[in-house]
Structures are given as C-alpha cells and as structure tokens.
Design an enzyme around this catalytic site. Structure first.
Site, PDB file in Angstrom:
ATOM      1  N   CYS A  61     -14.615 -31.822 -43.109  1.00 64.01           N
ATOM      2  CA  CYS A  61     -15.428 -33.039 -43.114  1.00 64.01           C
ATOM      3  C   CYS A  61     -16.266 -33.150 -41.857  1.00 64.01           C
ATOM      4  O   CYS A  61     -15.822 -32.791 -40.770  1.00 64.01           O
ATOM      5  CB  CYS A  61     -14.521 -34.259 -43.240  1.00 64.01           C
ATOM      6  SG  CYS A  61     -13.776 -34.391 -44.869  1.00 64.01           S
ATOM      7  N   VAL A  67      -9.404 -40.695 -32.396  1.00 59.09           N
ATOM      8  CA  VAL A  67      -9.145 -39.264 -32.637  1.00 59.09           C
ATOM      9  C   VAL A  67     -10.456 -38.499 -32.815  1.00 59.09           C
ATOM     10  O   VAL A  67     -10.651 -37.453 -32.189  1.00 59.09           O
ATOM     11  CB  VAL A  67      -8.205 -39.074 -33.851  1.00 59.09           C
ATOM     12  CG1 VAL A  67      -7.961 -37.591 -34.108  1.00 59.09           C
ATOM     13  CG2 VAL A  67      -6.879 -39.804 -33.623  1.00 59.09           C
ATOM     14  N   ARG A 110     -11.488 -25.893 -42.892  1.00 59.16           N
ATOM     15  CA  ARG A 110     -11.160 -25.572 -41.503  1.00 59.16           C
ATOM     16  C   ARG A 110      -9.940 -24.653 -41.402  1.00 59.16           C
ATOM     17  O   ARG A 110      -9.610 -24.163 -40.336  1.00 59.16           O
ATOM     18  CB  ARG A 110     -10.885 -26.853 -40.725  1.00 59.16           C
ATOM     19  CG  ARG A 110     -12.096 -27.764 -40.692  1.00 59.16           C
ATOM     20  CD  ARG A 110     -11.943 -28.864 -39.703  1.00 59.16           C
ATOM     21  NE  ARG A 110     -11.817 -28.401 -38.340  1.00 59.16           N
ATOM     22  CZ  ARG A 110     -12.814 -27.884 -37.618  1.00 59.16           C
ATOM     23  NH1 ARG A 110     -14.007 -27.764 -38.135  1.00 59.16           N
ATOM     24  NH2 ARG A 110     -12.604 -27.498 -36.386  1.00 59.16           N
TER      25      ARG A 110
HETATM   26  N1  EPU Z   1     -10.198 -30.891 -30.849  1.00 59.59           N
HETATM   27  C1  EPU Z   1     -10.895 -30.242 -29.843  1.00 59.59           C
HETATM   28  N2  EPU Z   1     -10.775 -28.873 -29.750  1.00 59.59           N
HETATM   29  C2  EPU Z   1     -10.005 -28.162 -30.631  1.00 59.59           C
HETATM   30  C3  EPU Z   1      -9.298 -28.831 -31.642  1.00 59.59           C
HETATM   31  C4  EPU Z   1      -9.414 -30.208 -31.728  1.00 59.59           C
HETATM   32  O1  EPU Z   1     -11.593 -30.870 -29.046  1.00 59.59           O
HETATM   33  O2  EPU Z   1      -9.945 -26.927 -30.504  1.00 59.59           O
HETATM   34  C5  EPU Z   1     -10.335 -32.346 -30.966  1.00 59.59           C
HETATM   35  C6  EPU Z   1     -11.038 -32.742 -32.279  1.00 59.59           C
HETATM   36  O3  EPU Z   1     -12.439 -32.635 -32.156  1.00 59.59           O
HETATM   37  C7  EPU Z   1     -10.550 -34.147 -32.480  1.00 59.59           C
HETATM   38  C8  EPU Z   1      -9.118 -34.078 -31.944  1.00 59.59           C
HETATM   39  O4  EPU Z   1      -9.056 -32.934 -31.094  1.00 59.59           O
HETATM   40  O5  EPU Z   1     -11.307 -35.037 -31.723  1.00 59.59           O
HETATM   41  C9  EPU Z   1      -8.051 -33.984 -32.997  1.00 59.59           C
HETATM   42  O6  EPU Z   1      -8.242 -32.853 -33.822  1.00 59.59           O
HETATM   43  P1  EPU Z   1      -7.016 -32.078 -34.479  1.00 59.59           P
HETATM   44  O7  EPU Z   1      -7.082 -30.663 -34.051  1.00 59.59           O
HETATM   45  O8  EPU Z   1      -5.759 -32.846 -34.236  1.00 59.59           O
HETATM   46  O9  EPU Z   1      -7.359 -32.190 -36.019  1.00 59.59           O
HETATM   47  P2  EPU Z   1      -7.423 -31.022 -37.105  1.00 59.59           P
HETATM   48  O10 EPU Z   1      -6.266 -30.129 -36.977  1.00 59.59           O
HETATM   49  O11 EPU Z   1      -8.794 -30.432 -37.132  1.00 59.59           O
HETATM   50  C10 EPU Z   1      -5.975 -32.275 -38.859  1.00 59.59           C
HETATM   51  C11 EPU Z   1      -6.179 -32.694 -40.283  1.00 59.59           C
HETATM   52  C12 EPU Z   1      -7.135 -33.872 -40.325  1.00 59.59           C
HETATM   53  C13 EPU Z   1      -6.528 -35.012 -39.517  1.00 59.59           C
HETATM   54  C14 EPU Z   1      -6.249 -34.543 -38.081  1.00 59.59           C
HETATM   55  C15 EPU Z   1      -5.545 -35.587 -37.258  1.00 59.59           C
HETATM   56  C16 EPU Z   1      -5.944 -30.646 -41.489  1.00 59.59           C
HETATM   57  C17 EPU Z   1      -6.595 -29.585 -42.296  1.00 59.59           C
HETATM   58  N3  EPU Z   1      -6.754 -31.584 -41.028  1.00 59.59           N
HETATM   59  O12 EPU Z   1      -7.262 -31.899 -38.399  1.00 59.59           O
HETATM   60  O13 EPU Z   1      -7.212 -34.257 -41.667  1.00 59.59           O
HETATM   61  O14 EPU Z   1      -7.423 -36.090 -39.502  1.00 59.59           O
HETATM   62  O15 EPU Z   1      -5.424 -33.367 -38.119  1.00 59.59           O
HETATM   63  O16 EPU Z   1      -4.316 -35.929 -37.828  1.00 59.59           O
HETATM   64  O17 EPU Z   1      -4.741 -30.651 -41.296  1.00 59.59           O
HETATM   65  C18 EPU Z   1      -8.211 -35.163 -43.570  1.00 59.59           C
HETATM   66  O18 EPU Z   1      -7.151 -34.876 -44.151  1.00 59.59           O
HETATM   67  O19 EPU Z   1      -9.136 -35.848 -44.083  1.00 59.59           O
HETATM   68  C19 EPU Z   1      -8.400 -34.673 -42.211  1.00 59.59           C
HETATM   69  C20 EPU Z   1      -9.581 -34.690 -41.585  1.00 59.59           C
END
Ligand code: EPU
Length: 460
Positions: A143, A354, A119
């Site tokens: 994932c 989340v 991502r």
């Molecule tokens: N969301 C939206 N729109 C967006 C972005 C996010 O609806 O444009 C929603 C997502 O669908 C989700 C929520 O917001 O329901 C949270 O998503 P977030 O953007 O916070 O997560 P992320 O940045 O995609 C990172 C970590 C994840 C971790 C989450 C929460 C990275 C590469 N990934 O994901 O890590 O679970 O923050 O802390 O930094 C992992 O390490 O296994 C992993 C999945």
C-alpha cells in the site's frame, strides 16, 4: 439473533445469490442498512505470508492451515513456485503444503513479474541466501501509505554478512562467506525488519541478538513456526530476541493465528452501521487494546469461545487514539474506526505514529459528509502515550455527521475497506471504484457483505 450466534444462516456463503470471490473494480453500494450476521475470520495475512516464506528454510514439507484466500497469499505462492518450491492444496480446506526440495534460483524475468505486487519478497532474502547463496528482490509493492523504506532490512542483512547491490530493477544479494549471527539494534521496532532478522538468524552461524524488536502477535506466531522447524529463539524482556543459529531445520505443521485486523474491521463496521456482527474465530487476547477503545467509543462486545460479537452499546462517544507498535493500537485499525468516529458525538483525534501518510482515505469520507481535518505534521494536544515521531500525522474528526453516497476511489487496502463501510453507513448510493485492491487482505469480502445484509452490486 439466532443467525448471529450460530445455526443454518451463520456462514459466509449466502443462500440468496452467488457471489464472485474475485472482486470487480467498481461497486454500487446502497447504504443506510445495519450490517448484521456472522462472518468468519481465517489466518492473518501478516502471518500466513511470512510462514510461507519460512517454508523455504525447511528440509521437509511444511503444512500451513487456515491460509486466507487473498491476493497477497497468491503473490507469495507464485514467488515460491518460481523458486522451485512445490505448493499444493492440503488435506483440509484452506491448507497449503510446501515442498522446498527442488528450490532453485529463479530467472530474473520470473521474479520481476512480481515487482510492485507486495512487500513480502524482501523477506525471501535470508532464506534464499542460506539456500542458494544469492537472492534477487524486485521493486516492492504494497500500500502507498508512506515512503516505506527498507533500510532496516538491508542494514540487518549486511550485519549478517550479506553483500547488497542495488540495481535499477531491484536488489541483488550474495553471501560469499555464508551468514553469521549478529548484534542488531533496530532504530524502530519494525515488523518486517524483525521478521527479516528472524528468518535470517535461525540458520546463521552463531547467536544473533536483536534489540528493539517488534513483538506483534503475528511475530510471536512466526517464532512458533520457526521453533516447530527446529529453531532456538528466546524472547527476553524489553524487546530483545535471542536466536541461536542451527544447521538444519525441518518442515512445520501450523495453524495460522487469526486475522485480528480483519476482526477489528468487522467490529468497526458494526459500530459504523449500527449493526450487530459476530466475528467467528476472533479472540480476545490479541485484541485487548482494540477492545478497550471499542468500549470507550460506546461499542459493546461479548467474548465467546468461538468468536466475539460486536455492536453499539448506546450513543457513540469521541475518543483520542494514538496508533503504535504492539501492544499499542494498531495502525491498521484506525481507518475503519475513523468511519465509526464520524458518527460519535463530539471531537475525536487519531494520531498516526507508524506511517507518515495514512490518512489519504479521509478525503473520500469528507466527500460523503464527514468533518475530518488532517494535520500533516501532527498535533501536540493532550497527554500522549507514544513519544511524538517526526513523521506523524493527526486526524481530527468532528461528529456526528450524517454520511451520504458519493463516487469514491479506493486508495489502499485498509482505506479501501473503510470506504466500503462508509458507503454502507451512508444514505443513498455510492460508486466505489478500485475495490480490487481490498482483495489483498480481505478474504471473500463480497460473500461476507452479502451475508451481513449489505445492498450492493458489482457494476464493472
Ligand atoms: N521502516 C523504515 N525502514 C525499514 C522498515 C520500516 O523506516 O526498513 C518504517 C516504515 O516506513 C514505517 C515503520 O517503520 O514508518 C513501520 O514499518 P514496519 O516495518 O513495522 O511495517 P511493515 O513490516 O512494512 C507490517 C504490515 C503492515 C502493518 C505494519 C505495522 C505486513 C505485510 N505488513 O508492515 O500491514 O501496518 O506491519 O503493524 O505484515 C496492512 O496489513 O494493511 C499493512 C500495511
């Protein structure tokens, strides 16, 4: 005990057999033995990969230390290289040096080769727009734990003045008039969208105010990286971050914050297998919330200067946990915790707030003898810390249930680690396939399991 707290055996390389660091696809695991010993955690996946993208913004070279050897890092390294950034090994083990002076637009085919792998490419948008005036982002991977939309990212980029064009193969962005500071309010404190805003705002013209920002320790560490580069970023009360754009950023020299997700995973492995694991490099501050839950479940821990020792303190007890953004209980901690909760005496509930689809891994645990019921639309039971989200789910875990070996398939990174731990806690042999995916976020998993006394073979 000596090997736990230091000394000759306290490393992650086994003197007994040589372990390939590259994971195979299927493991045969013979469980029922406690995991005991010492493992080291290095830099956080969820900081290292972002700090690597930040290197694109600097005029000089950047040095990142304690970079974990995981495939997500390799994907970002390779994406930086196709954009003309020279990446070399640094002077100390685990360090990488980035020289962005030759950064160029990459060819579509080269970028597209990374489609579906991670991502992180979405975070290239801001830096590439500043550097080259355009960016192309392939279809994203990561994932499969929900829809994982990128609307917050794209909306934020539009606020900065980017033109976003969706193509069948990905997203093309341009910034014909440059990027300017913006007022942005996130609908949810998304980690990725907060990083997107930070990486874009630092070089945009004027001030950016970001409301409802994520404040995870990895984000604070990214802010520290950007400040070292010359950015002006202040953190205000109530999830507000102010960024004053600057014309010029230098390179940085930074040691990554430790991987608290990996540390929590090993802590849960000690609970689930009734083992005793010292996690070198783990720190208390960033794990306060986890440690509270760990204690309530019946875990015992000792915080030391060089890490934290985790083990059971008695019979495991049931808990009710809600995942949340920081400072709540991380969504990445619930999977290994649930394995331990299958051994707790009574009914536990885990509310996942989340992501909308992060309990898929529990099917395999049930196949191994666990009693876990997933409520796809959540449960209203009990007083709650987190306001209910529309997309949430709940898992009710009834324990203790002895686990037995089974054939299981790893669905995603954290779920996969949990499968391995469940197989190690179970009596008999398990065949765990698709384990390569775990390499996205767990460095040297085989070597570490070996050091901890796990009985397993790579069968294919
Ligand atoms: N969301 C939206 N729109 C967006 C972005 C996010 O609806 O444009 C929603 C997502 O669908 C989700 C929520 O917001 O329901 C949270 O998503 P977030 O953007 O916070 O997560 P992320 O940045 O995609 C990172 C970590 C994840 C971790 C989450 C929460 C990275 C590469 N990934 O994901 O890590 O679970 O923050 O802390 O930094 C992992 O390490 O296994 C992993 C999945």
């Amino acid at each position: 005990m000596n090997t736990l707290l230091g000394g000759a055996g306290a490393t992650t390389s086994s003197p007994g057999r040589s372990m390939p660091d590259q994971l195979g696809e299927t493991l045969a695991i013979r469980g029922g033995r406690p995991l005991s010993g010492r493992v080291e955690v290095k830099g956080a996946k969820n900081l290292a990969t972002k700090a690597m993208v930040a290197a694109l913004l600097g005029h000089g070279t950047s040095v990142l230390r304690d970079v974990p050897e995981i495939s997500d890092v390799n994907v970002v390294r390779s994406l930086l290289e196709v954009h003309g950034v020279t990446v070399t090994e640094g002077d100390e083990a685990g360090s990488l040096v980035f020289d962005p002076s030759g950064a160029v637009s990459a060819h579509f085919e080269e970028i597209d080769a990374h489609a579906g792998a991670s991502r992180i490419p979405i975070l290239f948008c801001g830096p590439l727009l500043h550097l080259l005036g355009q960016a192309f982002i392939p279809d994203l991977g990561g994932c499969r734990i929900g829809d994982r939309p990128i609307n917050f990212h794209l909306d934020a980029l539009r606020h900065f003045g980017a033109v976003v064009e969706k193509l069948p193969s990905g997203i093309r962005l341009s910034a014909p008039d440059g990027l300017r500071g913006a007022d942005i309010s996130l609908p949810y404190p998304s980690v990725g969208a907060t990083e997107q805003v930070l990486l874009t705002a630092v070089r945009a013209k004027g001030v950016t105010e970001l409301r409802n920002a994520a404040i995870e320790p990895e984000i604070m560490d990214l802010i520290a990286v950007l400040q070292k580069m010359g950015a002006i970023i202040s953190y205000e009360p109530n999830r507000v971050i102010l960024i004053e754009g600057v014309d010029h950023l230098e390179g940085y020299d930074h040691r990554c914050i430790f991987d608290r997700n990996e540390a929590a995973s090993w802590a849960c492995a000690a609970l689930a297998t009734d083992g005793d694991i010292f996690v070198g490099g783990a720190k208390q501050q960033e794990m306060l919330t986890f440690l509270n839950v760990f204690r309530k479940v019946g875990g015992a821990f000792d915080v030391r200067e060089d890490g934290i020792r985790f083990r059971r303190g008695g019979t495991l007890k049931p808990v009710v946990v809600e995942t949340d953004v920081h400072p709540g209980f991380m969504t990445d901690w619930q999977q290994p915790l649930i394995v331990a909760l299958t051994q707790a005496d009574g009914e536990s509930i885990v509310h996942e707030t989340v992501y909308e689809n992060r309990f898929g891994f529990t099917q395999a645990l049930n196949k191994m003898g666990a009693d876990i019921v997933v409520h796809p639309h959540g449960l209203d039971r009990g007083p709650r810390r987190v306001p209910r989200r529309e997309l949430e789910q709940a898992a009710v875990i009834n324990g203790p249930t002895p686990l037995h070996g089974a054939e299981i398939v790893v669905p995603d990174l954290r779920g996969g680690y949990s499968h391995v731990i469940a197989a190690l806690a179970a009596q008999g042999e398990s065949l765990v396939s698709n384990v390569g995916i775990i390499q996205r976020g767990y460095e040297k998993l085989f070597s570490k399991l070996d050091v901890l006394g796990a009985d397993f073979d790579v069968v294919r």
